[in-house]
Design a protein around this motif. Sequence first.
Motif, mmCIF file in Angstrom:
data_model
loop_
_atom_site.group_PDB
_atom_site.id
_atom_site.type_symbol
_atom_site.label_atom_id
_atom_site.label_comp_id
_atom_site.label_asym_id
_atom_site.label_seq_id
_atom_site.Cartn_x
_atom_site.Cartn_y
_atom_site.Cartn_z
ATOM 1 N N UNK A 176 0.949 -1.186 0.073
ATOM 2 C CA UNK A 176 0.046 -0.038 -0.085
ATOM 3 C C UNK A 176 0.783 1.130 0.061
ATOM 4 N N UNK A 177 0.572 2.265 -0.784
ATOM 5 C CA UNK A 177 1.208 3.457 -0.904
ATOM 6 C C UNK A 177 1.449 4.173 0.632
ATOM 7 N N UNK A 178 0.428 4.227 1.361
ATOM 8 C CA UNK A 178 0.567 4.594 2.795
ATOM 9 C C UNK A 178 1.710 3.931 3.560
ATOM 10 N N UNK A 179 1.602 2.632 3.430
ATOM 11 C CA UNK A 179 2.720 1.855 4.044
ATOM 12 C C UNK A 179 4.295 2.444 3.905
ATOM 13 N N UNK A 180 4.084 2.740 2.391
ATOM 14 C CA UNK A 180 5.394 3.010 1.906
ATOM 15 C C UNK A 180 5.953 4.258 2.139
ATOM 16 N N UNK A 181 4.888 5.255 2.089
ATOM 17 C CA UNK A 181 5.298 6.624 2.478
ATOM 18 C C UNK A 181 5.673 6.539 4.170
ATOM 19 N N UNK A 182 5.086 6.003 4.770
ATOM 20 C CA UNK A 182 5.507 5.749 6.157
ATOM 21 C C UNK A 182 6.956 5.156 6.392
ATOM 22 N N UNK A 183 7.302 4.125 5.689
ATOM 23 C CA UNK A 183 8.646 3.405 5.549
ATOM 24 C C UNK A 183 9.751 4.315 5.190
ATOM 25 N N UNK A 184 9.328 5.083 4.246
ATOM 26 C CA UNK A 184 10.382 5.723 3.390
ATOM 27 C C UNK A 184 10.157 7.395 3.559
ATOM 28 N N UNK A 185 9.705 7.796 4.807
ATOM 29 C CA UNK A 185 9.371 9.189 4.992
ATOM 30 C C UNK A 185 10.731 9.832 4.746
ATOM 31 N N UNK A 186 11.860 9.457 5.403
ATOM 32 C CA UNK A 186 12.989 10.498 5.248
ATOM 33 C C UNK A 186 13.421 10.252 3.551
ATOM 34 N N UNK A 234 22.936 10.189 -4.242
ATOM 35 C CA UNK A 234 23.497 8.949 -4.790
ATOM 36 C C UNK A 234 22.864 7.580 -4.740
ATOM 37 N N UNK A 235 22.454 7.380 -3.666
ATOM 38 C CA UNK A 235 21.591 6.227 -3.003
ATOM 39 C C UNK A 235 20.118 6.280 -3.387
ATOM 40 N N UNK A 236 19.613 7.321 -3.523
ATOM 41 C CA UNK A 236 18.181 7.459 -3.624
ATOM 42 C C UNK A 236 17.539 7.001 -4.901
ATOM 43 N N UNK A 237 18.359 6.718 -5.912
ATOM 44 C CA UNK A 237 17.637 6.382 -7.165
ATOM 45 C C UNK A 237 16.806 4.841 -7.018
ATOM 46 N N UNK A 263 27.100 25.336 -8.701
ATOM 47 C CA UNK A 263 27.596 24.207 -8.966
ATOM 48 C C UNK A 263 28.103 23.388 -7.758
ATOM 49 N N UNK A 264 28.520 24.082 -6.671
ATOM 50 C CA UNK A 264 28.824 23.578 -5.267
ATOM 51 C C UNK A 264 27.469 23.077 -4.817
ATOM 52 N N UNK A 265 26.554 23.727 -4.737
ATOM 53 C CA UNK A 265 25.410 23.590 -4.212
ATOM 54 C C UNK A 265 24.863 22.109 -4.767
ATOM 55 N N UNK A 266 25.001 22.001 -6.210
ATOM 56 C CA UNK A 266 24.653 20.671 -6.961
ATOM 57 C C UNK A 266 25.478 19.416 -6.557
ATOM 58 N N UNK A 267 26.547 19.611 -6.146
ATOM 59 C CA UNK A 267 27.346 18.641 -5.578
ATOM 60 C C UNK A 267 26.833 18.037 -4.111
ATOM 61 N N UNK A 268 26.652 19.159 -3.256
ATOM 62 C CA UNK A 268 25.894 18.712 -2.077
ATOM 63 C C UNK A 268 24.479 17.824 -2.413
ATOM 64 N N UNK A 269 23.858 18.543 -3.327
ATOM 65 C CA UNK A 269 22.696 17.705 -3.571
ATOM 66 C C UNK A 269 22.995 16.276 -4.178
ATOM 67 N N UNK A 270 24.011 16.175 -5.019
ATOM 68 C CA UNK A 270 24.520 14.880 -5.593
ATOM 69 C C UNK A 270 24.757 13.865 -4.570
ATOM 70 N N UNK A 278 14.116 13.002 -1.671
ATOM 71 C CA UNK A 278 14.008 13.059 -3.004
ATOM 72 C C UNK A 278 13.079 14.505 -3.713
ATOM 73 N N UNK A 279 12.414 15.001 -2.578
ATOM 74 C CA UNK A 279 11.781 16.053 -3.184
ATOM 75 C C UNK A 279 12.533 17.283 -3.047
ATOM 76 N N UNK A 280 13.731 17.454 -2.589
ATOM 77 C CA UNK A 280 14.914 18.340 -2.706
ATOM 78 C C UNK A 280 15.183 18.924 -4.351
ATOM 79 N N UNK A 281 14.990 20.024 -4.488
ATOM 80 C CA UNK A 281 14.979 20.377 -5.929
ATOM 81 C C UNK A 281 16.773 20.667 -6.285
ATOM 82 N N UNK A 282 16.874 20.117 -7.470
ATOM 83 C CA UNK A 282 18.313 19.877 -7.981
ATOM 84 C C UNK A 282 18.699 21.383 -8.277
ATOM 85 N N UNK A 283 19.584 22.112 -7.449
ATOM 86 C CA UNK A 283 19.679 23.700 -7.487
ATOM 87 C C UNK A 283 20.582 23.934 -8.862
ATOM 88 N N UNK A 284 20.968 22.958 -9.796
ATOM 89 C CA UNK A 284 21.423 23.397 -10.968
ATOM 90 C C UNK A 284 20.690 22.970 -12.289
#
Length: 591
Positions: free
Chosen positions: A309-319, A366-369, A355-362, A324-330
């Motif tokens: 169920x999507x609700x269960x997934x949203x709870x388990x993967x909350x963090x 890295x592990x979120x895909x 560019x430096x903000x992009x690297x922090x975002x990256x 994932x919702x962070x916007x790519x600054x570049x």
Amino acid sequence: MKVNRKEMKKRARENLSRHYGLYVFVCMVAAYLGTEQARAFRFLSVFSTGQGAMTGLLIRGGINPALNDVVNFVQTHFVHDIGRIPELGTTNGVFALLVRTIADGTIPSYFVHLADSLTRSPQAGTLILIGFAVTVHALFWVFVVQTLSVVNRRFFVEGRIYEKVPFDRYLFFIRVKKWWSVARALLWKNVLWCLWALTIVGGWIKHYSYLLVPYILAENPETTGRQAVALSRTMMNGHKWEAFMISLSMLGWYILDVATLGVSSLFWTNAYRQAIFSEFFVRIRAGYLAENPKAETVFDNPYLYRLAPRGLLEKAYAKEIVDMKKINPIQNAYTGFKGFLERNFGLVFRLSSQERAYERYNFTQWDLKEMKWQVERKEYPIKLSPIPEIRHRHVLRSLYPGRNYTVTSVALLFFFMSFVGWCWEVSLHLIQNGRFVDRGVLHLPWLPIYGFGCVFILLLLRRWRQEPLKEFLYAIVLCGVVEYFTSVYLQAVYHTEWWSYQGYFLNLNGRICAEGLLVFGLGGMAFVYIVAPLLDNWFRKIGIDKLNKVAIALGVVFVADVIYSHFYPNEGQGVTTGKVVTERASHKASG
């Protein structure tokens, strides 16, 4: 619960069509290692030399004696000429050395003589070697061959429901720390089956009675051997004949496998059979759970068979969802031509705050895909697994291999790797021939083919940096193309051959070979994930703007060397082979 074979085969084909490439590869590995369907590679025996190999093929494969004439014809007119194929050279290179060493028995003979000398017994070496070989074979069979059969079931069961099945599922039992437990359970099952096989029909009956053991372990690797065997026997009560009829219904495919010497089994039958029996297990499991609700203590992995169920997934993967919702600054920082370079090649003209903000975002992405696919219900959600999987983060992630590179940094990386390539070639020649030679077409200490190869891997394969396996395979292909056409260009322009892989194992017209491409592929991976990020970090500490003048100066010197070498290329003993020059001179003389 009665099994509908027609519906089951339909679902099996749907599963196979979604994951065809993965399933075929998985089954090929299993067949090659002897896990299952080992006869799939019988066609390779046709290309073996010697009457013994061919006789073994006829015995093991059960080929009709009427095919003897065909086999003998292939042996006489085709196999005999295999050794004359220049692409399969065995005189030069490390691969060729390994092939010769294994073929002539040098390694076993060396250890036999060593053991005989140490023990002063003429039989000790042979006995020790036999004992060692038997032990290694037994351990490999228990811990790799058998457990791999369970891993394969896991691939097919996950693929029924999920759009993506990660290739690293091969490491499943290591991540849940149950490799030894599964190996021990399978060993118990096989011992029981071997004992039953001593009877007239016991082996055949128990084959189907124990058929579900690998599937049970694939779902719950904490199950002991006794539990898995007992559960499989109970579940198969009244279904052994159905399982036999499923096998019998594939008789036509097995006949085709024999007719094609196993080729059709590699590309269809093995995977199709596995997919069908995965459906069979799921149906039997569902019926058993309906009649025995308490069995959920063993079958406690519901989201292996249905979407969570999507609700269960949203709870388990909350963090993870928040990250994932962070916007790519570049994402919209570059437009037009600059945007084209950044999006496709990871190339920028200068390092900005974005560019430096992009690297922090990256760093966080890295592990979120993979997690993203799990949240979207495209992949099995490991956070909902009853047995926690231990997944280590990428060791090299802190080097930001997914970063963008400035033009200056790329130029300096090109010159650095060109120099490293020159040092590599000079060192190899010095070790092999005992003399220093300035290798390459140019006169200064750099070999641009290495620099271009590394830069091409870095830029052209940028989109696959977070998928190391694809990066490696594409790097091999790219390096092969660069080296092959560089060889063609140099011979066309200068009528001289600077290198030749004739005699190397798996070479193509002497221009490229498997050994060289493997080295380039591994070197390219080391460059992308270690060398380039480390050097780029160093360049940034010095200051990219300060290094612009260095890059320009090196560029001017490089262009001058290229122009001079065009008219007066570096050639001679140890630099060029002289082959093309000799052929050209003899052609002129004959003319």
